[in-house]
Design a protein around this motif. Structure first.
Motif, PDB file in Angstrom:
ATOM      1  N   GLY A   1       0.817  -1.206   0.000  1.00 49.15           N
ATOM      2  CA  GLY A   1       0.000   0.000   0.000  1.00 49.15           C
ATOM      3  C   GLY A   1       0.851   1.257   0.000  1.00 49.15           C
ATOM      4  N   ALA A   2       0.202   2.390   0.258  1.00 44.80           N
ATOM      5  CA  ALA A   2       0.813   3.718   0.249  1.00 44.80           C
ATOM      6  C   ALA A   2       1.373   4.035  -1.140  1.00 44.80           C
ATOM      7  CB  ALA A   2       1.874   3.855   1.342  1.00 44.80           C
ATOM      8  N   MET A   3       2.487   4.746  -1.200  1.00 44.76           N
ATOM      9  CA  MET A   3       3.034   5.187  -2.488  1.00 44.76           C
ATOM     10  C   MET A   3       4.528   4.917  -2.611  1.00 44.76           C
ATOM     11  SD  MET A   3       1.090   8.866  -2.848  1.00 44.76           S
ATOM     12  CE  MET A   3      -0.685   8.953  -3.229  1.00 44.76           C
ATOM     13  N   TYR A   4       5.047   3.989  -1.775  1.00 38.65           N
ATOM     14  CA  TYR A   4       6.489   3.852  -1.682  1.00 38.65           C
ATOM     15  C   TYR A   4       6.933   2.395  -1.584  1.00 38.65           C
ATOM     16  CZ  TYR A   4       5.150   8.407   0.109  1.00 38.65           C
ATOM     17  OH  TYR A   4       4.553   9.625   0.272  1.00 38.65           O
ATOM     18  N   LEU A   5       8.200   2.182  -1.985  1.00 42.85           N
ATOM     19  CA  LEU A   5       8.916   0.952  -1.700  1.00 42.85           C
ATOM     20  C   LEU A   5      10.174   1.340  -0.925  1.00 42.85           C
ATOM     21  CD1 LEU A   5       8.556  -0.699  -5.199  1.00 42.85           C
ATOM     22  CD2 LEU A   5       7.559  -1.573  -3.101  1.00 42.85           C
ATOM     23  N   PHE A   6      10.657   0.428  -0.095  1.00 40.21           N
ATOM     24  CA  PHE A   6      11.796   0.738   0.770  1.00 40.21           C
ATOM     25  C   PHE A   6      12.803  -0.413   0.709  1.00 40.21           C
ATOM     26  CE2 PHE A   6      13.498   1.921   5.148  1.00 40.21           C
ATOM     27  CZ  PHE A   6      13.930   3.187   4.767  1.00 40.21           C
ATOM     28  N   PRO A   7      13.452  -0.588  -0.458  1.00 37.39           N
ATOM     29  CA  PRO A   7      14.368  -1.711  -0.621  1.00 37.39           C
ATOM     30  C   PRO A   7      15.600  -1.609   0.274  1.00 37.39           C
ATOM     31  CG  PRO A   7      14.473  -0.244  -2.518  1.00 37.39           C
ATOM     32  CD  PRO A   7      13.322   0.210  -1.694  1.00 37.39           C
ATOM     33  N   ASN A   8      16.083  -2.773   0.694  1.00 37.64           N
ATOM     34  CA  ASN A   8      17.283  -2.902   1.524  1.00 37.64           C
ATOM     35  C   ASN A   8      18.473  -3.171   0.602  1.00 37.64           C
ATOM     36  OD1 ASN A   8      19.403  -4.341   3.026  1.00 37.64           O
ATOM     37  ND2 ASN A   8      17.959  -4.369   4.724  1.00 37.64           N
ATOM     38  N   ILE A   9      19.569  -2.403   0.781  1.00 39.58           N
ATOM     39  CA  ILE A   9      20.766  -2.603  -0.031  1.00 39.58           C
ATOM     40  C   ILE A   9      21.895  -3.121   0.850  1.00 39.58           C
ATOM     41  CG2 ILE A   9      22.111  -1.588  -1.901  1.00 39.58           C
ATOM     42  CD1 ILE A   9      20.628   1.019  -1.436  1.00 39.58           C
ATOM     43  N   ASP A  10      22.427  -4.271   0.482  1.00 43.02           N
ATOM     44  CA  ASP A  10      23.597  -4.822   1.155  1.00 43.02           C
ATOM     45  C   ASP A  10      24.830  -4.254   0.457  1.00 43.02           C
ATOM     46  OD1 ASP A  10      25.386  -6.256   2.616  1.00 43.02           O
ATOM     47  OD2 ASP A  10      24.918  -8.200   1.725  1.00 43.02           O
ATOM     48  N   LEU A  11      25.269  -3.089   0.927  1.00 40.66           N
ATOM     49  CA  LEU A  11      26.355  -2.382   0.250  1.00 40.66           C
ATOM     50  C   LEU A  11      27.715  -3.031   0.533  1.00 40.66           C
ATOM     51  CD1 LEU A  11      25.242   1.289   0.924  1.00 40.66           C
ATOM     52  CD2 LEU A  11      25.274   0.146  -1.291  1.00 40.66           C
ATOM     53  N   PRO A  12      28.590  -3.099  -0.460  1.00 42.00           N
ATOM     54  CA  PRO A  12      29.934  -3.635  -0.245  1.00 42.00           C
ATOM     55  C   PRO A  12      30.720  -2.787   0.753  1.00 42.00           C
ATOM     56  CG  PRO A  12      29.435  -3.455  -2.598  1.00 42.00           C
ATOM     57  CD  PRO A  12      28.358  -2.726  -1.864  1.00 42.00           C
ATOM     58  N   LYS A  13      31.649  -3.428   1.429  1.00 40.30           N
ATOM     59  CA  LYS A  13      32.459  -2.738   2.431  1.00 40.30           C
ATOM     60  C   LYS A  13      33.206  -1.550   1.826  1.00 40.30           C
ATOM     61  CE  LYS A  13      36.054  -3.573   5.904  1.00 40.30           C
ATOM     62  NZ  LYS A  13      36.989  -4.584   6.479  1.00 40.30           N
ATOM     63  N   LYS A  14      33.701  -1.727   0.597  1.00 40.16           N
ATOM     64  CA  LYS A  14      34.445  -0.646  -0.050  1.00 40.16           C
ATOM     65  C   LYS A  14      33.547   0.573  -0.303  1.00 40.16           C
ATOM     66  CE  LYS A  14      37.976  -3.433  -2.414  1.00 40.16           C
ATOM     67  NZ  LYS A  14      38.500  -3.862  -3.738  1.00 40.16           N
ATOM     68  N   ALA A  15      32.276   0.342  -0.612  1.00 40.54           N
ATOM     69  CA  ALA A  15      31.344   1.458  -0.829  1.00 40.54           C
ATOM     70  C   ALA A  15      31.088   2.195   0.481  1.00 40.54           C
ATOM     71  CB  ALA A  15      30.034   0.939  -1.410  1.00 40.54           C
ATOM     72  N   ILE A  16      30.949   1.442   1.566  1.00 40.82           N
ATOM     73  CA  ILE A  16      30.736   2.058   2.882  1.00 40.82           C
ATOM     74  C   ILE A  16      31.941   2.898   3.276  1.00 40.82           C
ATOM     75  CG2 ILE A  16      30.410   1.555   5.335  1.00 40.82           C
ATOM     76  CD1 ILE A  16      28.802  -0.936   4.464  1.00 40.82           C
ATOM     77  N   GLU A  17      33.149   2.377   3.017  1.00 39.51           N
ATOM     78  CA  GLU A  17      34.376   3.122   3.333  1.00 39.51           C
ATOM     79  C   GLU A  17      34.496   4.366   2.460  1.00 39.51           C
ATOM     80  OE1 GLU A  17      37.322   0.140   2.714  1.00 39.51           O
ATOM     81  OE2 GLU A  17      37.073  -0.756   4.712  1.00 39.51           O
ATOM     82  N   ALA A  18      34.118   4.249   1.183  1.00 35.93           N
ATOM     83  CA  ALA A  18      34.160   5.410   0.288  1.00 35.93           C
ATOM     84  C   ALA A  18      33.195   6.500   0.758  1.00 35.93           C
ATOM     85  CB  ALA A  18      33.827   4.985  -1.139  1.00 35.93           C
ATOM     86  N   ALA A  19      32.029   6.085   1.269  1.00 39.07           N
ATOM     87  CA  ALA A  19      31.051   7.042   1.792  1.00 39.07           C
ATOM     88  C   ALA A  19      31.589   7.749   3.031  1.00 39.07           C
ATOM     89  CB  ALA A  19      29.743   6.321   2.104  1.00 39.07           C
ATOM     90  N   LYS A  20      32.194   6.989   3.915  1.00 36.41           N
ATOM     91  CA  LYS A  20      32.757   7.572   5.140  1.00 36.41           C
ATOM     92  C   LYS A  20      33.867   8.561   4.813  1.00 36.41           C
ATOM     93  CE  LYS A  20      31.635   3.742   8.269  1.00 36.41           C
ATOM     94  NZ  LYS A  20      32.195   2.638   9.117  1.00 36.41           N
ATOM     95  N   ALA A  21      34.605   8.273   3.759  1.00 36.56           N
ATOM     96  CA  ALA A  21      35.718   9.142   3.366  1.00 36.56           C
ATOM     97  C   ALA A  21      35.239  10.530   2.956  1.00 36.56           C
ATOM     98  CB  ALA A  21      36.507   8.507   2.227  1.00 36.56           C
ATOM     99  N   VAL A  22      33.993  10.620   2.487  1.00 39.03           N
ATOM    100  CA  VAL A  22      33.424  11.927   2.109  1.00 39.03           C
ATOM    101  C   VAL A  22      32.356  12.367   3.109  1.00 39.03           C
ATOM    102  CG1 VAL A  22      33.986  11.750  -0.345  1.00 39.03           C
ATOM    103  CG2 VAL A  22      31.831  10.774   0.501  1.00 39.03           C
ATOM    104  N   ASN A  23      32.385  11.749   4.292  1.00 39.57           N
ATOM    105  CA  ASN A  23      31.493  12.136   5.401  1.00 39.57           C
ATOM    106  C   ASN A  23      30.018  12.077   5.003  1.00 39.57           C
ATOM    107  OD1 ASN A  23      31.050  12.921   8.075  1.00 39.57           O
ATOM    108  ND2 ASN A  23      30.923  15.091   7.516  1.00 39.57           N
ATOM    109  N   THR A  24      29.651  10.955   4.371  1.00 36.28           N
ATOM    110  CA  THR A  24      28.286  10.770   3.884  1.00 36.28           C
ATOM    111  C   THR A  24      27.767   9.400   4.308  1.00 36.28           C
ATOM    112  OG1 THR A  24      28.725  12.156   1.946  1.00 36.28           O
ATOM    113  CG2 THR A  24      26.839  10.678   1.803  1.00 36.28           C
ATOM    114  N   ALA A  25      26.487   9.321   4.654  1.00 46.87           N
ATOM    115  CA  ALA A  25      25.886   8.021   4.953  1.00 46.87           C
ATOM    116  C   ALA A  25      25.974   7.146   3.700  1.00 46.87           C
ATOM    117  CB  ALA A  25      24.429   8.183   5.369  1.00 46.87           C
ATOM    118  N   PRO A  26      26.251   5.854   3.872  1.00 40.62           N
ATOM    119  CA  PRO A  26      26.431   4.985   2.701  1.00 40.62           C
ATOM    120  C   PRO A  26      25.253   4.978   1.733  1.00 40.62           C
ATOM    121  CG  PRO A  26      27.318   3.916   4.634  1.00 40.62           C
ATOM    122  CD  PRO A  26      26.644   5.158   5.119  1.00 40.62           C
TER     123      PRO A  26
END
Length: 464
Positions: free
Chosen positions: A377-402
Motif C-alpha cells: 500500500g501507500a506510495m512507496y517501496l523501501f528496498p534494503n541494499i547490502d552495500l559492499p564494504k568498499k562502498a561504505i568506506e568510500a562514503a565515510k571518506a566523504v562524510n556521507t551516509a552509505p
C-alpha cells in the motif's frame, strides 16, 4: 537600604543573566534549526534541481535527458490527473457566477452543480476567499462525519473534527523488516521502558498505516495489539491514515484505528485517539490544495477547548482544502450523473499504481544485494541494499551516509531521484532508499533499465 554600588552590581548581574538567557535560547534554537533535516527535500533533491537546470540550458550536459523524481509523494507533479468531479465542484464554488449562466449545465455535470450549490449555501457569504470557523465549516464537517460513519460503521461527531491544511522529541522504534515491516509489541515495550529509565515521559504513540516509507499495510490483529498497548500504557494514539485508499494486494484491507478500537469494545473513556486524513494522497493526489482533517476522540472538554484554541491561532484552514476533504469523504454515489466517470477515473489511477508498484518491486528484487518487501500500500517501496564494504568506506571518506552516497551516485549517473533510508531512522547498520511508485507508467521501464545498469556498475566498482 542597599548602597548605590550594590544596586548597580545587582542591576548589572540581572542584565548579564538576561543577556545570557537570551543568547542561550538563540543558540538552542539555532542548533535545532541546523540539526533539522528533511531528507525528502534534502541535498539530493537540491542537486537534482541543479542538474535539471543544466539540462534545460544544455540537453547534452548529462548522460540522461530528464530527471525522474521518485523522492516525494506528489502525484500531480508527475502527471496524475485530478478527479473531474472534485475539480468541477471546486471551480463552481470558487466562481459562483458560473452557476447563473445557462451554458454551465452543458459544461458541468448535474451532480457537481447540485453539490456546489449545497456547499456554497453552507459558506458564510458564499465566498471561498473568506475566513471560516476555526474548526472548519460546520456543514463540511457534517459531511466528513457521515463519510467516517459509512466507512467504519460507528458514529462520528462533527464536533470532534478539525479541518486542517493537510496532515503533515520522539522515542524511535523499528519495524520488523523480516516480517513485512510488522510492528512488534515487544519492541515497543522495550523502547518505552528504555525511555522511562532515562526520565523521558512518553505521551503519545504515532503510527502510519498504510506505511511510509515502507509501504506495508498493518494486519488487523497487529492493530488490535497497538490499541491495547496504548490503552494499557495511557498513551494517546496518533493514527496517520492518509494512504487509506492506497491498497494494492487482495489479502490486505484498510481498517481505521478508530474502527478497530470500537470493535474491541473501547469507547471514548478508554482510549484517546487522533486520526488524520489528507487530500494529498489516495487516488486524488491534491497536494497543492492543502486539505485534510483530524478526528479527535477520547479527550476531556477542557483539553478539547485547548485544541480549539490552538486551531484558532491559525484562524482557519483554506476553504478549497476544506471543500476537497468533504468531497473525498463523500464522493459521487450510485445513481449520480458523475458516478460512472468518477469510478472509472479512481479505478484507473489505483490499478495503475498497483502495476507500477509490482514492476518496481520485481526490479529491485532482481538486483544483486537488494531485497524489497511486497508493495502492499501507500506510495512507496523501501528496498534494503547490502552495500559492499568498499562502498561504505568510500562514503565515510566523504562524510556521507552509505545509502546517501549510493543515492547521489545514482542521481548523477541516471537522473533518478530517491531518498536515502538514513533520513528515516532505519535500523542501525542497515541501508535502504525510499522510491515512490508515482512516475507515470510509461516512465517505469526507463527507471528500471537505468537503475539496473547503474546498480551493476556500482557493485562491480566497489566489489569486495
Amino acid at each position: 537600604m542597599a548602597s548605590t554600588p550594590s544596586l548597580l552590581i545587582q542591576s548589572i548581574h540581572s542584565l548579564v543573566l538576561r543577556i545570557s538567557l537570551s543568547e542561550y535560547v538563540q543558540t538552542f534554537v539555532l542548533f535545532q534549526v541546523l540539526e533539522c533535516e528533511y531528507a525528502v527535500r534534502g541535498e539530493i533533491v537540491i542537486l537534482a534541481q541543479r542538474l535539471q537546470e543544466e539540462l534545460k540550458n544544455n540537453p547534452n550536459a548529462h548522460p540522461f535527458d530528464e530527471i525522474l523524481y521518485c523522492n516525494i509523494g506528489n502525484p500531480q507533479s508527475l502527471g496524475q490527473q485530478p478527479i473531474t468531479f472534485f475539480r468541477e465542484v471546486l471551480a463552481l464554488c470558487d466562481h459562483p457566477a458560473l452557476l447563473d449562466k445557462a451554458e454551465t449545465r452543458g459544461l458541468f455535470s448535474a451532480d457537481s452543480i447540485e453539490r456546489a450549490y449545497e456547499i456554497l449555501h453552507q459558506i458564510p457569504g458564499r465566498a471561498t476567499g473568506a475566513y471560516s470557523h476555526s474548526q472548519g465549516i460546520k456543514g463540511l464537517r457534517d459531511k466528513i462525519a457521515a463519510g467516517i460513519e459509512a466507512r467504519d460503521g460507528y458514529p462520528a461527531d462533527p464536533n470532534d473534527i478539525f479541518l486542517t491544511d493537510g496532515a503533515s522529541p520522539a522515542v524511535p522504534y523499528y519495524l520488523d523488516e523480516a516480517t513485512g515491516w510488522g510492528l512488534e509489541i515487544a519492541e515497543l515495550k522495550n523502547q518505552l521502558e528504555t525511555a522511562k529509565s532515562k526520565g523521558i515521559s512518553v505521551r503519545a504513540f504515532v503510527v502510519i498505516n498504510p506505511g511510509n516509507p515502507t509501504g506495508q499495510v498493518l494486519a488487523e490483529n497487529n492493530q488490535k495489539q497497538i490499541v491495547d498497548f496504548c490503552k494499557d500504557e495511557g498513551l494517546v494514539l496518533l493514527a496517520d491514515e492518509v494512504y487509506q485508499e492506497n491498497i494494492y494486494v487482495p489479502d490486505k484491507q484498510f481498517h481505521s484505528f478508530k474502527k478497530v478500537a470500537r470493535s474491541m469494545g473501547y469507547g471514548e473513556k478508554d482510549i484517546s485517539l487522533v486520526s488524520f486524513q489528507s487530500v494529498s494522497k489516495g487516488y486524488y493526489g491534491e497536494c497543492g490544495k492543502r486539505g485534510g482533517y483530524m478526528e479527535v476522540t477520547g479527550f476531556s472538554p477542557e483539553i478539547m477547548e485547548q485544541i480549539y484554541k490552538l486551531a484558532s491561532v491559525n484562524l482557519c484552514s483554506n476553504i478549497s482544502g476544506q471543500i476537497l476533504a468533504s468531497l473525498v469523504m463523500n464522493p459521487p454515489k450510485v445513481g449520480d450523473e458523475s458516478y460512472e466517470s468518477y469510478l472509472a477515473e479512481k479505478d484507473a489511477i489505483l490499478s495503475s499504481l498497483a502495476r507500477r508498484a509490482k514492476q518496481l518491486e520485481d526490479a529491485f528484487n532482481s538486483l544483486k544485494g537488494v531485497t524489497c518487501n511486497r508493495a502492499e500500500g501507500a506510495m512507496y517501496l523501501f528496498p534494503n541494499i547490502d552495500l559492499p564494504k568498499k562502498a561504505i568506506e568510500a562514503a565515510k571518506a566523504v562524510n556521507t551516509a552509505p545509502d546517501a552516497f549510493y543515492a547521489r551516485r545514482l542521481l548523477n549517473a541516471t537522473g533518478i531521484v530517491v531518498v536515502p533510508g538514513s533520513g528515516f531512522r532505519q535500523v542501525p547498520g542497515t541501508w535502504h532508499f525510499r522510491c515512490t511508485i508515482l512516475p507515470q507508467e510509461d516512465k517505469i521501464p526507463a527507471i528500471v533499465s537505468r537503475l539496473t545498469e547503474f546498480h551493476k556498475g556500482f557493485m562491480d566498482e566497489f566489489c569486495d
